[in-house]
Design an enzyme around this catalytic site. Structure first.
Site, PDB file in Angstrom:
ATOM      1  N   ASP A 167       0.813  -1.211   0.000  1.00  0.00           N
ATOM      2  CA  ASP A 167       0.000   0.000   0.000  1.00  0.00           C
ATOM      3  C   ASP A 167       0.854   1.274   0.000  1.00  0.00           C
ATOM      4  O   ASP A 167       0.661   2.155   0.830  1.00  0.00           O
ATOM      5  CB  ASP A 167      -0.904  -0.058   1.242  1.00  0.00           C
ATOM      6  CG  ASP A 167      -1.887   1.095   1.327  1.00  0.00           C
ATOM      7  OD1 ASP A 167      -2.363   1.558   0.273  1.00  0.00           O
ATOM      8  OD2 ASP A 167      -2.174   1.535   2.464  1.00  0.00           O
ATOM      9  N   ASN A 418       6.640  -7.507   6.966  1.00  0.00           N
ATOM     10  CA  ASN A 418       5.414  -6.810   7.336  1.00  0.00           C
ATOM     11  C   ASN A 418       4.214  -7.555   6.771  1.00  0.00           C
ATOM     12  O   ASN A 418       4.132  -7.783   5.560  1.00  0.00           O
ATOM     13  CB  ASN A 418       5.395  -5.381   6.787  1.00  0.00           C
ATOM     14  CG  ASN A 418       4.087  -4.686   7.159  1.00  0.00           C
ATOM     15  OD1 ASN A 418       3.870  -4.349   8.320  1.00  0.00           O
ATOM     16  ND2 ASN A 418       3.206  -4.510   6.184  1.00  0.00           N
ATOM     17  N   GLU A 419       3.287  -7.912   7.648  1.00  0.00           N
ATOM     18  CA  GLU A 419       2.010  -8.521   7.273  1.00  0.00           C
ATOM     19  C   GLU A 419       2.159  -9.646   6.259  1.00  0.00           C
ATOM     20  O   GLU A 419       1.503  -9.641   5.211  1.00  0.00           O
ATOM     21  CB  GLU A 419       1.047  -7.451   6.752  1.00  0.00           C
ATOM     22  CG  GLU A 419       0.676  -6.456   7.820  1.00  0.00           C
ATOM     23  CD  GLU A 419      -0.117  -5.262   7.306  1.00  0.00           C
ATOM     24  OE1 GLU A 419      -0.269  -5.119   6.083  1.00  0.00           O
ATOM     25  OE2 GLU A 419      -0.583  -4.479   8.137  1.00  0.00           O
ATOM     26  N   ASN A 473      -0.405  -5.328  13.893  1.00  0.00           N
ATOM     27  CA  ASN A 473      -1.036  -4.250  13.112  1.00  0.00           C
ATOM     28  C   ASN A 473      -2.537  -4.488  13.203  1.00  0.00           C
ATOM     29  O   ASN A 473      -3.028  -5.492  12.679  1.00  0.00           O
ATOM     30  CB  ASN A 473      -0.613  -4.319  11.640  1.00  0.00           C
ATOM     31  CG  ASN A 473       0.869  -4.051  11.432  1.00  0.00           C
ATOM     32  OD1 ASN A 473       1.595  -3.789  12.376  1.00  0.00           O
ATOM     33  ND2 ASN A 473       1.315  -4.118  10.189  1.00  0.00           N
ATOM     34  N   TYR A 475      -6.643  -2.912  13.048  1.00  0.00           N
ATOM     35  CA  TYR A 475      -7.500  -1.820  12.561  1.00  0.00           C
ATOM     36  C   TYR A 475      -8.939  -1.976  13.012  1.00  0.00           C
ATOM     37  O   TYR A 475      -9.863  -1.761  12.237  1.00  0.00           O
ATOM     38  CB  TYR A 475      -7.378  -1.724  11.039  1.00  0.00           C
ATOM     39  CG  TYR A 475      -6.035  -1.145  10.657  1.00  0.00           C
ATOM     40  CD1 TYR A 475      -5.866   0.235  10.544  1.00  0.00           C
ATOM     41  CD2 TYR A 475      -4.933  -1.959  10.472  1.00  0.00           C
ATOM     42  CE1 TYR A 475      -4.632   0.780  10.224  1.00  0.00           C
ATOM     43  CE2 TYR A 475      -3.687  -1.424  10.166  1.00  0.00           C
ATOM     44  CZ  TYR A 475      -3.547  -0.058  10.042  1.00  0.00           C
ATOM     45  OH  TYR A 475      -2.331   0.490   9.742  1.00  0.00           O
ATOM     46  N   TYR A 479     -10.977  -1.026   9.387  1.00  0.00           N
ATOM     47  CA  TYR A 479     -11.322  -2.122   8.478  1.00  0.00           C
ATOM     48  C   TYR A 479     -12.315  -3.075   9.141  1.00  0.00           C
ATOM     49  O   TYR A 479     -13.071  -3.764   8.472  1.00  0.00           O
ATOM     50  CB  TYR A 479     -10.069  -2.894   8.048  1.00  0.00           C
ATOM     51  CG  TYR A 479      -9.125  -2.076   7.198  1.00  0.00           C
ATOM     52  CD1 TYR A 479      -9.555  -1.515   5.999  1.00  0.00           C
ATOM     53  CD2 TYR A 479      -7.808  -1.862   7.587  1.00  0.00           C
ATOM     54  CE1 TYR A 479      -8.691  -0.773   5.216  1.00  0.00           C
ATOM     55  CE2 TYR A 479      -6.938  -1.134   6.807  1.00  0.00           C
ATOM     56  CZ  TYR A 479      -7.384  -0.580   5.624  1.00  0.00           C
ATOM     57  OH  TYR A 479      -6.534   0.152   4.860  1.00  0.00           O
ATOM     58  N   GLU A 513       0.973  -0.958  14.217  1.00  0.00           N
ATOM     59  CA  GLU A 513       0.092  -0.122  13.372  1.00  0.00           C
ATOM     60  C   GLU A 513      -1.284  -0.080  14.003  1.00  0.00           C
ATOM     61  O   GLU A 513      -1.771  -1.121  14.484  1.00  0.00           O
ATOM     62  CB  GLU A 513      -0.068  -0.699  11.952  1.00  0.00           C
ATOM     63  CG  GLU A 513       1.093  -0.462  11.036  1.00  0.00           C
ATOM     64  CD  GLU A 513       0.831  -0.935   9.602  1.00  0.00           C
ATOM     65  OE1 GLU A 513      -0.342  -1.004   9.174  1.00  0.00           O
ATOM     66  OE2 GLU A 513       1.827  -1.235   8.917  1.00  0.00           O
ATOM     67  N   TRP A 558      -0.360   4.370  12.924  1.00  0.00           N
ATOM     68  CA  TRP A 558      -0.255   4.359  11.463  1.00  0.00           C
ATOM     69  C   TRP A 558      -1.099   5.497  10.951  1.00  0.00           C
ATOM     70  O   TRP A 558      -2.299   5.526  11.220  1.00  0.00           O
ATOM     71  CB  TRP A 558      -0.752   3.042  10.875  1.00  0.00           C
ATOM     72  CG  TRP A 558      -0.453   2.939   9.408  1.00  0.00           C
ATOM     73  CD1 TRP A 558      -1.344   3.038   8.380  1.00  0.00           C
ATOM     74  CD2 TRP A 558       0.837   2.735   8.817  1.00  0.00           C
ATOM     75  NE1 TRP A 558      -0.681   2.900   7.188  1.00  0.00           N
ATOM     76  CE2 TRP A 558       0.641   2.724   7.416  1.00  0.00           C
ATOM     77  CE3 TRP A 558       2.129   2.590   9.338  1.00  0.00           C
ATOM     78  CZ2 TRP A 558       1.697   2.546   6.524  1.00  0.00           C
ATOM     79  CZ3 TRP A 558       3.166   2.424   8.444  1.00  0.00           C
ATOM     80  CH2 TRP A 558       2.947   2.395   7.054  1.00  0.00           C
ATOM     81  N   LYS A 577      -4.248   7.985   6.544  1.00  0.00           N
ATOM     82  CA  LYS A 577      -4.247   7.679   7.983  1.00  0.00           C
ATOM     83  C   LYS A 577      -3.222   8.526   8.737  1.00  0.00           C
ATOM     84  O   LYS A 577      -2.994   8.311   9.927  1.00  0.00           O
ATOM     85  CB  LYS A 577      -3.967   6.189   8.203  1.00  0.00           C
ATOM     86  CG  LYS A 577      -5.081   5.294   7.664  1.00  0.00           C
ATOM     87  CD  LYS A 577      -4.970   3.873   8.146  1.00  0.00           C
ATOM     88  CE  LYS A 577      -6.005   2.984   7.485  1.00  0.00           C
ATOM     89  NZ  LYS A 577      -5.764   2.751   6.042  1.00  0.00           N
TER      90      LYS A 577
HETATM   91  N1  CKX Z   1      -0.866  -2.141   6.912  1.00  0.00           N
HETATM   92  C1  CKX Z   1      -4.527  -4.241   7.413  1.00  0.00           C
HETATM   93  C2  CKX Z   1       0.233  -1.996   5.985  1.00  0.00           C
HETATM   94  C3  CKX Z   1       0.331  -0.579   5.536  1.00  0.00           C
HETATM   95  C4  CKX Z   1      -1.004  -0.051   5.038  1.00  0.00           C
HETATM   96  C5  CKX Z   1      -2.031  -0.170   6.125  1.00  0.00           C
HETATM   97  C6  CKX Z   1      -3.338   0.503   5.680  1.00  0.00           C
HETATM   98  C7  CKX Z   1      -2.129  -1.688   6.329  1.00  0.00           C
HETATM   99  C8  CKX Z   1      -3.265  -2.230   6.987  1.00  0.00           C
HETATM  100  C9  CKX Z   1      -3.399  -3.683   6.777  1.00  0.00           C
HETATM  101  O1  CKX Z   1       1.306  -0.509   4.539  1.00  0.00           O
HETATM  102  O2  CKX Z   1      -0.864   1.239   4.581  1.00  0.00           O
HETATM  103  O3  CKX Z   1      -4.149  -0.128   5.047  1.00  0.00           O
HETATM  104  O4  CKX Z   1      -3.515   1.665   5.973  1.00  0.00           O
END
Ligand code: CKX
Length: 608
Positions: A167, A418-419, A473, A475, A479, A513, A558, A577
Site C-alpha cells: 500500500d 510486514n504482514e 497491526n 484496525y 477495516y 500499526e 499508522w 491515515k
Molecule cells: N498495513 C490491514 C500496511 C500498511 C497499510 C495499512 C493501511 C495496512 C493495513 C493492513 O502498509 O498502509 O491499510 O492503511
C-alpha cells in the site's frame, strides 16, 4: 559475507567520499531498446533530473508517472590522477528496484533490491586524470521473486504497469545519494561493536575486518574530543568506567576511531559515531540499559511532495521536530530500510528505531491492505515454485540491512517482514531461516519481530513464537467494524487480546500499526468515518484497550503522515491515515496524541 563494505561514506586522512548528487541526464526507455541501442555509451535526448529523487512526480505526463520498465541516468565525472593506486568505487545509496552500472560504456556492476546501498568497484576501469561517463539503467518492475512483492502486467496498448501487493506508491529511480569513493588498498571493511552495560561500567566488544594485513589501533573519544580509552588489535574488549550511556532523547555519542598502520605509515582511518547502550527483553519488558521502556511513535514512510521517496534532508528535519513536539520516542522504518541520514539523525536525537527489511506484500491479493485488515484472503504465499528465489533475495536484503545498520544505537530491533501470510505450514521454514540469519548477523543480538495482520491470530499464525516481541497491526474501528459499530469493534478487540493473554507467552507486545483514514478537510459532529472527529474516537477506543493489558509495551500509530499510494477505490489520492498531512501539518488527532504521550512516562507499566 557481503563482498563489499557498507561503511557510511566518510572523508578521513585516507579516504575520500565525493557526493555526485545534482542534475543527471535522464531518459525513459519506452521500448526497452536501450541496451541494444548502446545507451550505455551515452543516453539519448537532453532531459535532466535531480538525484536523489523518485522520477515520477516531476512530470505532467501520466505515462511517465506510471512508467514501468527501465529508466536511464548519465553523468560525466572527473576522476583525479591522485586516486590512481587507490581502490575506487561508485556507491549508490539505493537504486529502486534494480540497476546495471556502466563506466565508459563497459558494464561495471549490478544490484538487485531497491532500498539498500551497493558498491561498484571501478578501480581498473577508470581513466585517471580524465572525465569518465557513468551510465545507470534502473528498473522498477515488481515480481514475486524479489521484495517488495507485486506484479507487472502489460496493458493492451503494450505499456507495462506495476501492481504492488503493498500500500505505497511504487516510487523508483536513484532515490538516495551517489558517491565516488576512494580508499587505500589495505582498508577497513567492516566494524562490529556490542556492549554490556552495568551501573558504573561498560564493556565494549569490537571486531574489525580489513582487506589486508596491518596493525590496528583503536581510540575512543568522548563528545569533548578527549580520549576515553584506547586499544590495539583487530578484536578485543574495552572496559569503560562511568560511561556516558546513550539514552532515549538524551543521546551521547562517542567517536570510535580505527587506524590501520604499517610501521610509521597510516594505511587507513575510519571514524564511527557509537552510542553505548544495551537492549534486552526480560519477560514482558523491553529494557534499554536495564530499565523498562514503552514505545510511543509511528510507522512512517519516506514520502513527500515532488521528490516522492527521494531522500529530502529538509523533510527529515521537519519529521524529527514533529516527532519531538508530539512526545514520540520511536518509529518503525515501514516498509523498507530508510536513507542512512535518518538513522544518523535518530542516533543524535535519541530515537528508537525498529528497522524493517523491504519484505512487504508477501500476502497475495491486490487489495492486500483490505483483505489483511479484515483477515480475509489468506492463501499460501510460501509454497510456490518462486519461493526459494524469493527467500534468497529476502536473506540478501536482510544481510545488507544488518551489515549497514548494526552499529546505530538508535536501531534497537529488526522487523523481518510486514504482514506476511503466516497461517500455512510452509511459512514456518521460511520464517525460521530469516530469524536465525538475523541472529547470526547481528553482533548485538537485537530482538527480532515481524508485523502481523489480523489473520495472523493466536489460533492460526504458525510463526509468532519466533518473535522476541509480538508486533500487531490492528484496525479495529476501521477495516473491522467502523462507524456506529465502534463499540462492537472494541468488544471484538478485547476478545482477541484475551485470547493472546490466555497463551501466557511471557513476551512484550507492541502495536506496530493502528489508525483510521481521515481527510484533513472533513469535520462532522456527530462523527462519521473519514472525519477528524472519528479518527480521534478510534484512537481513544484503541488506547483504552492498550492500557488494559500490562504486556502491551508500545504503540506506533499508522501513519506518521499521509502518503502516496496507487490510485484506487480505497484511496483518496493516497493513504490518509496520517497524524500529519503529507505537507507535515497536524490533524486534530495530533493534539490528542501529544497530550497522551507527554503524560505517559518512558517506563510506563515498567513496574508491572
Ligand atoms: N498495513 C490491514 C500496511 C500498511 C497499510 C495499512 C493501511 C495496512 C493495513 C493492513 O502498509 O498502509 O491499510 O492503511
Amino acid at each position: 559475507m557481503l563482498e563489499y563494505s557498507l561503511l557510511y561514506p566518510e572523508n578521513t586522512e585516507t579516504r575520500t567520499a565525493q557526493k555526485l548528487d545534482g542534475m543527471w541526464r535522464f531518459a525513459i526507455d519506452w521500448n526497452g531498446e536501450g541496451k541494444e541501442e548502446s545507451w550505455q555509451n551515452g543516453i539519448p535526448g537532453r532531459d535532466t533530473i535531480p538525484v536523489p529523487a523518485s522520477f515520477q512526480d516531476f512530470y505532467t505526463d501520466k505515462n511517465i508517472r506510471e512508467f514501468t520498465g527501465d529508466v536511464w541516468y548519465e553523468k560525466d565525472i572527473f576522476i583525479p590522477l591522485s586516486m590512481k593506486g587507490e581502490r575506487v568505487y561508485l556507491r549508490f545509496g539505493a537504486a529502486t528496484h534494480r540497476a546495471v552500472v556502466y563506466l565508459n560504456g563497459e558494464k561495471a556492476g549490478e544490484h538487485e533490491g531497491g532500498f539498500l546501498p551497493f558498491l561498484v568497484d571501478i578501480t581498473k576501469m577508470v581513466r585517471y586524470g580524465n572525465k569518465n561517463k557513468v551510465v545507470v539503467s534502473v528498473n522498477n518492475e515488481l515480481n514475486e521473486t524479489n521484495i517488495p512483492c507485486g506484479m507487472t502486467i502489460t496493458l493492451s496498448n503494450g505499456r507495462k504497469m506495476s501492481k504492488p501487493y503493498f500500500d505505497f506508491y511504487n516510487y523508483s529511480g536513484l532515490q538516495r545519494s551517489v558517491y565516488l569513493l576512494s580508499v587505500s588498498q589495505i582498508a577497513i571493511e567492516d566494524i562490529d561493536i556490542s556492549y554490556s552495560v552495568s551501573d558504573d561500567k561498560a564493556l565494549i566488544r569490537y571486531a574489525i575486518r580489513t582487506s589486508g594485513k596491518a596493525e590496528t589501533l583503536i581510540s575512543l573519544f568522548d563528545e569533548e574530543g578527549e580520549e576515553a580509552a584506547s586499544a590495539e588489535g583487530n578484536s578485543g574488549t574495552i572496559e569503560l568506567r562511568t560511561p556516558h550511556l546513550w539514552q532515549v532523547h538524551n543521546a551521547y555519542l562517542y567517536n570510535f576511531r580505527v587506524e590501520l598502520r604499517s610501521g610509521d605509515n597510516t594505511l587507513d582511518v575510519y571514524e564511527l559515531p557509537i552510542g553505548i547502550r544495551e537492549v534486552r527483553i526480560e519477560g514482558t519488558k523491553i529494557l534499554l540499559n536495564n530499565a523498562p521502556i514503552y514505545f510511543k511513535g509511528f510507522g512512517k514512510h519516506e514520502d513527500s511532495d515532488i521528490v516522492g521517496r527521494g531522500f529530502n534532508i529538509g523533510v527529515m528535519k521537519r519529521d524529527f521536530e514533529l516527532m519531538k513536539w508530539i512526545g514520540a520516542n520511536s518509529f518503525r522504518t515501514s516498509h523498507y530500510p530508510y536513507d542512512e541520514e535518518i538513522y544518523r539523525e535518530a542516533d543524535r536525537e535519541g530515537f528508537l528505531i525498529i528497522d524493517e527489511v523491504p519484505a512487504v506484500g508477501l500476502f497475495e491479493s491486490l487489495s492486500n491492505f483490505l483483505d489483511a485488515g479484515t483477515g480475509k484472503g489468506a492463501k499460501s504465499f510460501f509454497s510456490k515454485t518462486t519461493t526459494p528465489t524469493l527467500l534468497n533475495a529476502h536473506l540478501k536484503a536482510l544481510e545488507e540491512m544488518i551489515v549497514r545498520d548494526k552499529n546505530h544505537p538508535s536501531v534497537i530491533a529488526w522487523s523481518l517482514l510486514n504482514e506476511p501470510e503466516s497461517t500455512d505450514d510452509n511459512s514456518l521454514p521460511y520464517f525460521e531461516k530469516l530469524f536465525s540469519r538475523a541472529r547470526d548477523l547481528d553482533p548485538q543480538q537485537r530482538p527480532r519481530t515481524f508485523a502481523m495482520e489480523v489473520s495472523s491470530s493466536p489460533e492460526r499464525c504458525k510463526c509468532y513464537h519466533l518473535s522476541d516481541f509480538i508486533a500487531l497491526n490492528r484496525y479495529y474501528g476501521w477495516y473491522i467494524l467502523g462507524g456506529y459499530e465502534i463499540g462492537e469493534a472494541e468488544k471484538k478487540f478485547r476478545e482477541e487480546m484475551e485470547r493472546w493473554k490466555a497463551l501466557s507467552l511471557n513476551k512484550p507486545f507492541i502495536f506496530s500499526e493502528y489508525g483510521a483514514d481521515t481527510l484533513s478537510s472533513e469535520h462532522k459532529l456527530p462523527s462519521v468515518m473519514w472525519t477528524q472527529e472519528y479518527q480521534i474516537e478510534v484512537f481513544e477506543m484503541l488506547h483504552r484497550v492498550f492500557d488494559s493489558y500490562d504486556f502491551v509495551r508500545g504503540e506506533q500509530a499508522w501513519a506518521f503522515a499521509d502518503f502516496q499510494t496507487t490510485e484506487g477505490l480505497m484511496r483518496v489520492n493516497g493513504n490518509k491515515k496520517g497524524i500529519f498531512t503529507r505537507q507535515r501539518q497536524p490533524k486534530d488527532i495530533a493534539f490528542v496524541l501529544k497530550k497522551r504521550w507527554e503524560n505517559l512516562p518512558l517506563d510506563y507499566k515498567g513496574n508491572l
